[in-house]
Structures are given as structure tokens and as C-alpha cells.
Write a protein that holds these residues in place. Structure first.
Motif, PDB file in Angstrom:
ATOM      1  N   LEU A   5       0.853  -1.191   0.000  1.00 16.79           N
ATOM      2  CA  LEU A   5       0.000   0.000   0.000  1.00 16.79           C
ATOM      3  C   LEU A   5       0.888   1.241   0.000  1.00 16.79           C
ATOM      4  CD1 LEU A   5      -2.822  -0.753   2.567  1.00 16.79           C
ATOM      5  CD2 LEU A   5      -3.100  -0.337   0.157  1.00 16.79           C
ATOM      6  N   VAL A   6       0.744   2.063  -0.993  1.00 19.82           N
ATOM      7  CA  VAL A   6       1.615   3.233  -1.159  1.00 19.82           C
ATOM      8  C   VAL A   6       0.891   4.484  -0.682  1.00 19.82           C
ATOM      9  CG1 VAL A   6       2.964   4.544  -2.822  1.00 19.82           C
ATOM     10  CG2 VAL A   6       2.692   2.106  -3.128  1.00 19.82           C
ATOM     11  N   ASP A   7       1.616   5.312   0.079  1.00 20.91           N
ATOM     12  CA  ASP A   7       1.087   6.574   0.585  1.00 20.91           C
ATOM     13  C   ASP A   7       1.522   7.715  -0.342  1.00 20.91           C
ATOM     14  OD1 ASP A   7      -0.192   8.277   2.301  1.00 20.91           O
ATOM     15  OD2 ASP A   7       1.481   8.463   3.689  1.00 20.91           O
ATOM     16  N   THR A   8       0.839   8.865  -0.215  1.00 18.84           N
ATOM     17  CA  THR A   8       1.134  10.022  -1.080  1.00 18.84           C
ATOM     18  C   THR A   8       2.570  10.492  -0.941  1.00 18.84           C
ATOM     19  OG1 THR A   8      -1.138  10.727  -0.662  1.00 18.84           O
ATOM     20  CG2 THR A   8       0.310  12.321  -1.702  1.00 18.84           C
ATOM     21  N   ASN A   9       3.010  10.675   0.314  1.00 23.29           N
ATOM     22  CA  ASN A   9       4.361  11.218   0.519  1.00 23.29           C
ATOM     23  C   ASN A   9       5.449  10.224   0.118  1.00 23.29           C
ATOM     24  OD1 ASN A   9       4.273   9.433   2.662  1.00 23.29           O
ATOM     25  ND2 ASN A   9       3.875  11.033   4.156  1.00 23.29           N
ATOM     26  N   PHE A  10       5.138   8.922   0.090  1.00 24.68           N
ATOM     27  CA  PHE A  10       6.121   7.926  -0.340  1.00 24.68           C
ATOM     28  C   PHE A  10       6.451   8.113  -1.822  1.00 24.68           C
ATOM     29  CE2 PHE A  10       7.621   3.695  -1.565  1.00 24.68           C
ATOM     30  CZ  PHE A  10       8.511   3.433  -0.546  1.00 24.68           C
ATOM     31  N   ARG A  36       2.376  16.826 -10.601  1.00 23.93           N
ATOM     32  CA  ARG A  36       1.853  16.108 -11.767  1.00 23.93           C
ATOM     33  C   ARG A  36       2.676  14.864 -12.090  1.00 23.93           C
ATOM     34  NH1 ARG A  36       4.226  20.701 -13.415  1.00 23.93           N
ATOM     35  NH2 ARG A  36       5.909  20.581 -14.937  1.00 23.93           N
ATOM     36  N   VAL A  37       3.975  14.861 -11.749  1.00 22.17           N
ATOM     37  CA  VAL A  37       4.817  13.672 -11.976  1.00 22.17           C
ATOM     38  C   VAL A  37       4.369  12.542 -11.055  1.00 22.17           C
ATOM     39  CG1 VAL A  37       7.190  12.795 -11.946  1.00 22.17           C
ATOM     40  CG2 VAL A  37       6.755  15.137 -12.661  1.00 22.17           C
ATOM     41  N   ALA A  38       4.054  12.878  -9.797  1.00 19.27           N
ATOM     42  CA  ALA A  38       3.569  11.873  -8.846  1.00 19.27           C
ATOM     43  C   ALA A  38       2.241  11.291  -9.320  1.00 19.27           C
ATOM     44  CB  ALA A  38       3.400  12.490  -7.464  1.00 19.27           C
ATOM     45  N   LEU A  39       1.387  12.131  -9.903  1.00 15.72           N
ATOM     46  CA  LEU A  39       0.097  11.665 -10.415  1.00 15.72           C
ATOM     47  C   LEU A  39       0.294  10.720 -11.597  1.00 15.72           C
ATOM     48  CD1 LEU A  39      -2.982  11.929 -10.138  1.00 15.72           C
ATOM     49  CD2 LEU A  39      -2.874  13.825 -11.740  1.00 15.72           C
ATOM     50  N   ARG A  40       1.265  11.047 -12.465  1.00 18.35           N
ATOM     51  CA  ARG A  40       1.539  10.184 -13.619  1.00 18.35           C
ATOM     52  C   ARG A  40       2.079   8.828 -13.169  1.00 18.35           C
ATOM     53  NH1 ARG A  40       5.595  12.639 -17.438  1.00 18.35           N
ATOM     54  NH2 ARG A  40       4.202  14.411 -17.263  1.00 18.35           N
ATOM     55  N   ILE A  41       2.915   8.836 -12.130  1.00 22.71           N
ATOM     56  CA  ILE A  41       3.448   7.570 -11.591  1.00 22.71           C
ATOM     57  C   ILE A  41       2.326   6.760 -10.962  1.00 22.71           C
ATOM     58  CG2 ILE A  41       4.904   6.612  -9.757  1.00 22.71           C
ATOM     59  CD1 ILE A  41       6.903   8.863 -10.394  1.00 22.71           C
ATOM     60  N   ALA A  42       1.419   7.434 -10.241  1.00 16.66           N
ATOM     61  CA  ALA A  42       0.311   6.740  -9.575  1.00 16.66           C
ATOM     62  C   ALA A  42      -0.653   6.109 -10.576  1.00 16.66           C
ATOM     63  CB  ALA A  42      -0.436   7.709  -8.669  1.00 16.66           C
ATOM     64  N   VAL A  61       2.856  -1.562   4.253  1.00 17.78           N
ATOM     65  CA  VAL A  61       2.537  -0.138   4.073  1.00 17.78           C
ATOM     66  C   VAL A  61       3.812   0.630   3.763  1.00 17.78           C
ATOM     67  CG1 VAL A  61       1.542   1.911   5.140  1.00 17.78           C
ATOM     68  CG2 VAL A  61       0.585  -0.316   5.645  1.00 17.78           C
ATOM     69  N   ALA A  62       3.801   1.356   2.648  1.00 16.56           N
ATOM     70  CA  ALA A  62       4.952   2.168   2.244  1.00 16.56           C
ATOM     71  C   ALA A  62       4.639   3.622   2.562  1.00 16.56           C
ATOM     72  CB  ALA A  62       5.219   1.989   0.760  1.00 16.56           C
ATOM     73  N   THR A  63       5.347   4.188   3.541  1.00 19.38           N
ATOM     74  CA  THR A  63       5.108   5.580   3.941  1.00 19.38           C
ATOM     75  C   THR A  63       6.370   6.195   4.547  1.00 19.38           C
ATOM     76  OG1 THR A  63       3.673   7.043   5.209  1.00 19.38           O
ATOM     77  CG2 THR A  63       4.256   4.967   6.233  1.00 19.38           C
ATOM     78  N   VAL A  64       6.413   7.514   4.524  1.00 21.77           N
ATOM     79  CA  VAL A  64       7.500   8.257   5.167  1.00 21.77           C
ATOM     80  C   VAL A  64       6.937   9.098   6.311  1.00 21.77           C
ATOM     81  CG1 VAL A  64       9.460   9.812   4.684  1.00 21.77           C
ATOM     82  CG2 VAL A  64       8.579   8.362   2.887  1.00 21.77           C
ATOM     83  N   ILE A  77      11.875   5.141   3.229  1.00 25.96           N
ATOM     84  CA  ILE A  77      13.050   5.549   2.441  1.00 25.96           C
ATOM     85  C   ILE A  77      14.080   6.143   3.379  1.00 25.96           C
ATOM     86  CG2 ILE A  77      13.884   7.042   0.590  1.00 25.96           C
ATOM     87  CD1 ILE A  77      11.005   7.080  -0.481  1.00 25.96           C
ATOM     88  N   SER A  78      15.316   5.646   3.280  1.00 24.47           N
ATOM     89  CA  SER A  78      16.436   6.273   3.987  1.00 24.47           C
ATOM     90  C   SER A  78      17.702   6.010   3.201  1.00 24.47           C
ATOM     91  CB  SER A  78      16.575   5.744   5.419  1.00 24.47           C
ATOM     92  OG  SER A  78      17.051   4.443   5.427  1.00 24.47           O
ATOM     93  N   ARG A  79      18.562   7.009   3.130  1.00 27.37           N
ATOM     94  CA  ARG A  79      19.834   6.954   2.397  1.00 27.37           C
ATOM     95  C   ARG A  79      19.645   6.549   0.929  1.00 27.37           C
ATOM     96  NH1 ARG A  79      22.690   3.566   7.014  1.00 27.37           N
ATOM     97  NH2 ARG A  79      22.769   5.156   8.621  1.00 27.37           N
ATOM     98  N   HIS A  80      18.648   7.143   0.298  1.00 24.95           N
ATOM     99  CA  HIS A  80      18.350   6.942  -1.124  1.00 24.95           C
ATOM    100  C   HIS A  80      18.085   5.488  -1.491  1.00 24.95           C
ATOM    101  CE1 HIS A  80      19.057  11.103  -2.202  1.00 24.95           C
ATOM    102  NE2 HIS A  80      20.089  11.085  -1.381  1.00 24.95           N
TER     103      HIS A  80
END
Length: 198
Positions: A70-75, A118-124, A157-160, A179-182
Motif C-alpha cells: 500500500l503506497v502513501d502520497t508522501n512515499f 503532476r509527476v507523482a500523479l503520472r506515476i500513480a 505499508v509504504a510511507t514516510v 526511504i532512507s539513504r536513497h
């Protein structure tokens, strides 16, 4: 000189008679709560929190490849900032096939953010993402993700977001990807032998 006598003053407020008083007529009198007799043969119900059958001790047996994440917006936004390919980085982290899932609430949140994201929307809207419909009112994605993970224990759950992480940590058997250290990391994921990977 002698002392002047003080007359005691009574309260100026009128006293009210209770509705249960004997002096009130029978028809105007308030009735007390009627007690029901308990049936000894009736089954007594009590609420006991049910633990899902997928949790073996504290390890979730429903989690297995292909992993549903499950992917979150900020992720998605942080993945773009770190220049990470979402699906490929997930596979590199878990060494298995991953199916990123996105709910209608998260999609609505990304659309509300406007032209800047808009890039995040295209990925989603990528066809590799599985779209999960929401049946509840409102578009607050954090509540939606917590509710979905509580009902079905088959998701990671994928979130930051720190607040969402704190809420999900209270639910047993749900790993968190962050996400940590790229690069992507996973928190609380059991390996093949049942010991949690740190």
C-alpha cells in the motif's frame, strides 16, 4: 447596649417536590426504571477482541510473494526526490515480485495537490499499480490505510509520514516500508525462519 437578635434567613428559592414523591397523584408520578429479569437459559454475550488467524505468535503468515504494498502520497513524492524507480526499488528491497497498490483516497490526495505534483500523479496512474476502491466517505488517506491494514493483514505499508508510522506500529503483523539513504528499507519483516529482520 444589648445585642441585636439576628433572624436566620432561609433560601429564597422554592423547593421542588420530587416527581416520585407520595404526595403527587398516581398518574403524574414518575415511574422508576423497570428491571428485566434475566433468563438463565439465554446465552450471555461478551465482547472479546478477535485476533486474526494469520498471526502465528507475532509473525504474519499471510505475507508472501508477490507482496502487495500500500503506497502513501508522501512515499511517491519522496521517491521522486530520491530519484528512485518505485517498482524496481521495491523488488530490490524485498528480493521478490511486488505489486504496488494505491487506494482512491491516496489518488484523490495526489490530485488535490495540483500541478506541482503532476509527476507523482503520472506515476500513480501507472498500469503496474493495482487500484483499490474505497467505500467510505471522505478522502483522508491515513485513516483509509490504517482501516484497510487492520481488516486485511496481507499488505505492507509504504510511507514516510511519522504519524502514520506510529499508528501502524500499533497494529501487529504489518511491516512498514520507508526511504532512507536513497534506498527503500523495510521495518518488522519476518524472514524464512520467523526471526524479525532488523
Amino acid at each position: 447596649m444589648g445585642k441585636q437578635k439576628k433572624v436566620r434567613k432561609y433560601a429564597a428559592m422554592k423547593r421542588m417536590i420530587s416527581l416520585r414523591d407520595q404526595r403527587i397523584n398516581e398518574k403524574d408520578r414518575a415511574k422508576g426504571p423497570v428491571k428485566k429479569k434475566e433468563d438463565p437459559s439465554a446465552i450471555k454475550e461478551r465482547e472479546v477482541p478477535q485476533h486474526p488467524s494469520c498471526l502465528f505468535f507475532q509473525y504474519n503468515t499471510q505475507l508472501g510473494p508477490p507482496y502487495h504494498i500500500l503506497v502513501d502520497t508522501n512515499f511517491i513524492n519522496f521517491s521522486i526526490k530520491a530519484k528512485l524507480d518505485l517498482v524496481q526499488s521495491m523488488m530490490d528491497c524485498l528480493y521478490a515480485k511486488c505489486i504496488p497498490c494505491i487506494t482512491d483516497c491516496v489518488m484523490g490526495e495526489i490530485e488535490k495537490l495540483g500541478q506541482k505534483y503532476r509527476v507523482a500523479l503520472r506515476i500513480a496512474k501507472d498500469p503496474r499499480f493495482e487500484r483499490l476502491p474505497c467505500m467510505h466517505k471522505g478522502t483522508y488517506a491515513d485513516d483509509c490505510l490504517v482501516q484497510r491494514v487492520t481488516q486485511h493483514k496481507c499488505y505492507i505499508v509504504a510511507t514516510v509520514d511519522k504519524e502514520l508510522k506510529r499508528r501502524i506500529r500499533k497494529i501487529p503483523g504489518v511491516p512498514i516500508m520507508y526511504i532512507s539513504r536513497h534506498r527503500y528499507n523495510i521495518e518488522r519483516m519476518p524472514d524464512d525462519y520467523g526471526a524479525p529482520r532488523l
